[in-house]
Scaffold this motif. Sequence first.
Motif, PDB file in Angstrom:
ATOM      1  N   ARG A 163       0.806  -1.220   0.000  1.00 30.41           N
ATOM      2  CA  ARG A 163       0.000   0.000   0.000  1.00 30.41           C
ATOM      3  C   ARG A 163       0.844   1.279   0.000  1.00 30.41           C
ATOM      4  O   ARG A 163       0.908   1.999   0.985  1.00 30.41           O
ATOM      5  N   ASP A 188      -1.466   6.475  -2.783  1.00 28.09           N
ATOM      6  CA  ASP A 188      -2.631   6.302  -3.655  1.00 28.09           C
ATOM      7  C   ASP A 188      -2.463   7.111  -4.931  1.00 28.09           C
ATOM      8  O   ASP A 188      -2.905   6.704  -6.000  1.00 28.09           O
ATOM      9  N   ARG A 231      -6.055   6.981   3.150  1.00 30.89           N
ATOM     10  CA  ARG A 231      -5.554   7.457   1.864  1.00 30.89           C
ATOM     11  C   ARG A 231      -4.310   8.315   2.090  1.00 30.89           C
ATOM     12  O   ARG A 231      -4.265   9.087   3.062  1.00 30.89           O
ATOM     13  N   ARG A 241       0.533   4.726   6.870  1.00 29.30           N
ATOM     14  CA  ARG A 241      -0.417   3.595   6.828  1.00 29.30           C
ATOM     15  C   ARG A 241      -0.430   2.878   8.189  1.00 29.30           C
ATOM     16  O   ARG A 241      -1.487   2.507   8.685  1.00 29.30           O
ATOM     17  N   LYS A 242       0.772   2.698   8.752  1.00 36.13           N
ATOM     18  CA  LYS A 242       0.858   2.029  10.067  1.00 36.13           C
ATOM     19  C   LYS A 242       0.108   2.821  11.125  1.00 36.13           C
ATOM     20  O   LYS A 242      -0.418   2.265  12.090  1.00 36.13           O
TER      21      LYS A 242
END
Length: 248
Positions: A57, A60, A206, A200-201
Amino acid sequence: MLEPAFGARLRAALVSTAGGYLRNSVRQDRVTCAICTTPVDGFRYCYPCNSHRVHGRLADTVAFLTYAVAGDQSGYVMRGYKAQVPVQEHYRVVAMLALLGLSMHGTCPDALLDTPVTHWATVPSLPAKPGEHPFHRIVSNAASGLEVPLTAAAKVVDPRAVNPDHFSTGARLPANSHVLLMDDTWTQGGHAQSAVLALRKAGAMRVSVLVVARWIKQGFGDNVQFLRDISGLDFDPEICPWTGEGCP
Ligand SMILES: [Zn+2]
Ligand SMILES: [Zn+2]
């Protein structure tokens, strides 16, 4: 958001001081990398972006306001603005680029990803350096939403690698969060993508990355020809860095 008359003056000032040597990043399938806009020879992604994709990931969406060409005025500007003794003219150009990029295109990822931007962050130096980074100073005056403060690791084996442990934050982000992550220069993208993984962690749903300049070496691949092809196209702040044309 800038007051309209001030925004117009800023656009005119940027175009008159740097429009002659800055170029908008180019979004053209298999001519430039679909992620980082560096020239590619018929491929969808450049080699570094393609090899980073195993990490899952990543950003985006990624956008670049301009190119910084090594050995060219654009390259000197991106180095000079943060030199130990900063070049004031270079600092002004980077500040104008970042302010206009944020005010004109900072919310374009809302439409692209169908989620409003809620937070912002900048990519710190890696390994960590004392004091405030000049780019953080520029962005913090203009960004809207809440900051997600990122801290760089004190020691890293390979700073260019994509590794979520290169950065950390004490923040916990809500489920619908959308972070606008900003950086001054992208060489191979390892720094920014590592920061994306750290966000993300922390729970970011997004992450959109807005970079001032994609670093380009003249002697690499077909770069000289590419730079020649865009040499007559003076910088236009209206062109959306996320699409290469109008805003989404
Ligand atoms: Zn790329
Ligand atoms: Zn836009």
